[in-house]
Design an enzyme around this catalytic site. Structure first.
Site, PDB file in Angstrom:
ATOM      1  N   LYS A 157     -26.070 -11.590 -18.657  1.00 49.02           N
ATOM      2  CA  LYS A 157     -24.845 -11.355 -19.444  1.00 49.02           C
ATOM      3  C   LYS A 157     -24.111 -12.677 -19.649  1.00 49.02           C
ATOM      4  CE  LYS A 157     -22.373 -10.169 -15.177  1.00 49.02           C
ATOM      5  NZ  LYS A 157     -21.980  -9.046 -14.308  1.00 49.02           N
TER       6      LYS A 157
ATOM      7  N   TYR B 198      -0.695 -35.860 -19.574  1.00 48.20           N
ATOM      8  CA  TYR B 198       0.543 -35.170 -19.945  1.00 48.20           C
ATOM      9  C   TYR B 198       1.426 -34.919 -18.724  1.00 48.20           C
ATOM     10  CZ  TYR B 198      -1.513 -34.118 -24.514  1.00 48.20           C
ATOM     11  OH  TYR B 198      -2.063 -34.214 -25.757  1.00 48.20           O
TER      12      TYR B 198
HETATM   13  C1  PLP Z   1     -22.675  -9.119 -13.102  1.00 50.26           C
HETATM   14  C2  PLP Z   1     -23.310  -7.928 -12.522  1.00 50.26           C
HETATM   15  C3  PLP Z   1     -24.425  -8.057 -11.681  1.00 50.26           C
HETATM   16  C4  PLP Z   1     -24.881  -9.380 -11.138  1.00 50.26           C
HETATM   17  O1  PLP Z   1     -23.989  -9.752 -10.107  1.00 50.26           O
HETATM   18  P1  PLP Z   1     -24.188 -11.096  -9.276  1.00 50.26           P
HETATM   19  O2  PLP Z   1     -23.166 -11.033  -8.209  1.00 50.26           O
HETATM   20  O3  PLP Z   1     -23.932 -12.206 -10.237  1.00 50.26           O
HETATM   21  O4  PLP Z   1     -25.578 -11.094  -8.778  1.00 50.26           O
HETATM   22  C5  PLP Z   1     -25.078  -6.906 -11.293  1.00 50.26           C
HETATM   23  N1  PLP Z   1     -24.654  -5.691 -11.689  1.00 50.26           N
HETATM   24  C6  PLP Z   1     -23.561  -5.530 -12.473  1.00 50.26           C
HETATM   25  C7  PLP Z   1     -23.122  -4.169 -12.858  1.00 50.26           C
HETATM   26  C8  PLP Z   1     -22.843  -6.637 -12.901  1.00 50.26           C
HETATM   27  O5  PLP Z   1     -21.760  -6.467 -13.659  1.00 50.26           O
END
Ligand code: PLP
Length: 429
Positions: A50, A291
């Site tokens: 993702k 800044y």
């Molecule tokens: C992002 C996510 C994962 C992966 O989690 P990690 O801690 O990065 O391994 C797995 N399952 C779901 C539902 C997620 O949203």
């Protein structure tokens, strides 16, 4: 070794002329997946890609994960899954390679997801109804995974709501509208080794079992049960079930650096963020930088300028303190971000400068680095680079946010597996 910004990404003209780059070692991705597989050897493995593979580049990372043996790919948004399937099709990956997506808003065109052979998560009856309508329209069943809320109160059906959802799923099954591939949930404290954290994970697993029993009572029989992400893979074998979902560990980062570092876990951070210095200059003592003048030089100082800023995802909260390593022909130079992170640049303190105050040209002291030398913001600590964990600590956040928020305008350069070199060799510019 050829290194080119990934041609599949948009805005190539901008990207190829962009000074900074995020170098992603695909060999590390494969090695990390093998480490995680060894921790959950009897489960199938999903690579979670993702958010553009946590900022590492969706296409190259997905294909590297498949080459390393991943059985599934997972993304959050259904729209991401459509992009992913198109990439997989173009790469000749058969449609039998399962892709799961778990977020779609009401009114989504679910028919497109069915056409792309995407497995869909179902937490609520409204989702089921919309997916069933699409399945009826397409004349083929949708592949679904029933999500159970086992204690995170995010997506998933509560145990109270589950009997009604299960009954509706059973009906949809009987009508040939859905194929119940999986039942699943997500752990909220699997990274927490305290008694409370362990009790939370145990309660999640118990709730998951109760949810599975509710489904069974309704005659809903998922073939695959899955619960564990990286923390569960590493620290909770009783959460492994049939399939595990590897996210952050795939990228070589620890889900809980205070518990175990990447190196402790045998993981290799895959991404190195770097940019050439655009300036190296001496400033006098007590001169403000950036800044608001939140930092003043404690002595006459060498300051480097790095063309990366908050528009690139360098969190402004990492102003004044985040570590930067400059690779020079004479060796590595440690520096720190001083003053506020700007939109497109950060200033780095490279240490004390000799010479008479107020007369920079009276003597010409040797600068510690030159314009064009490579500043590494983070990478694999084994190479001497600061880590994404260091940056997370400076910005009071987690490594997930450091990598996943990197700006799209930064080119991702993917180093292929089997480069014949040692692990995570930084490329030469
Ligand atoms: C992002 C996510 C994962 C992966 O989690 P990690 O801690 O990065 O391994 C797995 N399952 C779901 C539902 C997620 O949203």
């Amino acid at each position: 070794m050829t290194e080119r910004p990934d041609a599949a990404r948009p805005d190539d003209a901008l990207r190829s002329d962009y000074p900074a780059r995020a170098v992603v070692d695909l060999g590390a991705i494969g090695a990390n997946l093998r480490v995680l597989r060894a921790a959950a050897p009897t489960s199938s493995q999903m690579a979670v890609v993702k958010a553009d593979a946590y900022g590492h580049g969706l296409g190259p990372v997905s294909l590297a994960a498949l080459r390393a043996g991943a059985d599934w790919l997972g993304v959050a948004q259904v729209a991401e899954a459509l992009d992913l399937r198109a990439l997989l099709d173009a790469a000749g990956i058969p449609r039998s390679l399962p892709v799961l997506a778990w977020i779609g808003a009401r009114g989504f065109d679910w028919g497109r997801a069915l056409d792309a052979d995407i497995d869909l998560s179902v937490s609520w009856t409204w989702t089921l109804a919309e997916i069933c309508a699409a399945a009826r329209d397409r004349g083929r069943p949708a592949r679904i995974h029933v999500k159970i809320d086992t204690g995170m109160s995010r997506a998933g059906s509560t145990l109270a709501d589950l009997p009604a959802l299960a009954a509706a799923i059973r009906t949809a099954c009987d009508e040939g509208l859905v194929d119940v591939v999986g039942a699943w949930s997500h752990l909220s404290r699997a990274d927490d080794p305290s008694d409370e954290g362990l009790a939370s994970t145990a309660a999640h697993i118990e709730a998951f079992e109760r949810g599975l029993a509710v489904l069974a009572d309704a005659g809903v029989r998922p073939r695959i049960r899955h619960l564990a992400a990286t923390s569960g893979i590493l620290w909770h074998p009783d959460s492994h079930y049939d399939l595990v979902r590897a996210g952050i560990g795939l990228y070589g980062l620890s889900p809980a650096p205070s518990v175990a570092s990447s190196a402790d876990l045998g993981l290799t951070p895959a991404m190195t963020l770097e940019a050439p210095l655009t300036s190296v200059k001496a400033v006098d003592e007590d001169v403000p930088a950036s800044y608001g003048g939140t930092w003043r030089s404690p002595t006459r100082r060498w300051l480097g300028l790095v063309p990366l800023g908050y528009a690139d995802g360098i969190l402004r909260a990492s102003s004044n303190g985040a570590p930067v390593l400059v690779r020079t022909p004479d060796g590595d130079r440690a520096g720190r971000v001083v003053g506020r992170v700007c939109m497109d640049q950060v200033i780095v303190d490279l240490g004390p400068a000799d010479g008479a105050p107020g007369a920079p040209s009276a003597r010409t002291p040797r600068p510690p680095a030159r314009v064009g030398d490579r500043a590494v913001l983070f990478g694999d600590p084994a190479s001497g680079a600061p880590s994404a964990d260091d940056w997370a600590a400076c910005a009071d956040t987690i490594n997930y946010e450091i990598v996943s928020r990197l700006g799209e305008r930064i080119p991702r350069v993917h180093l292929p597996e089997n480069r014949g070199g040692t692990r995570c060799q930084p490329p030469t510019t």
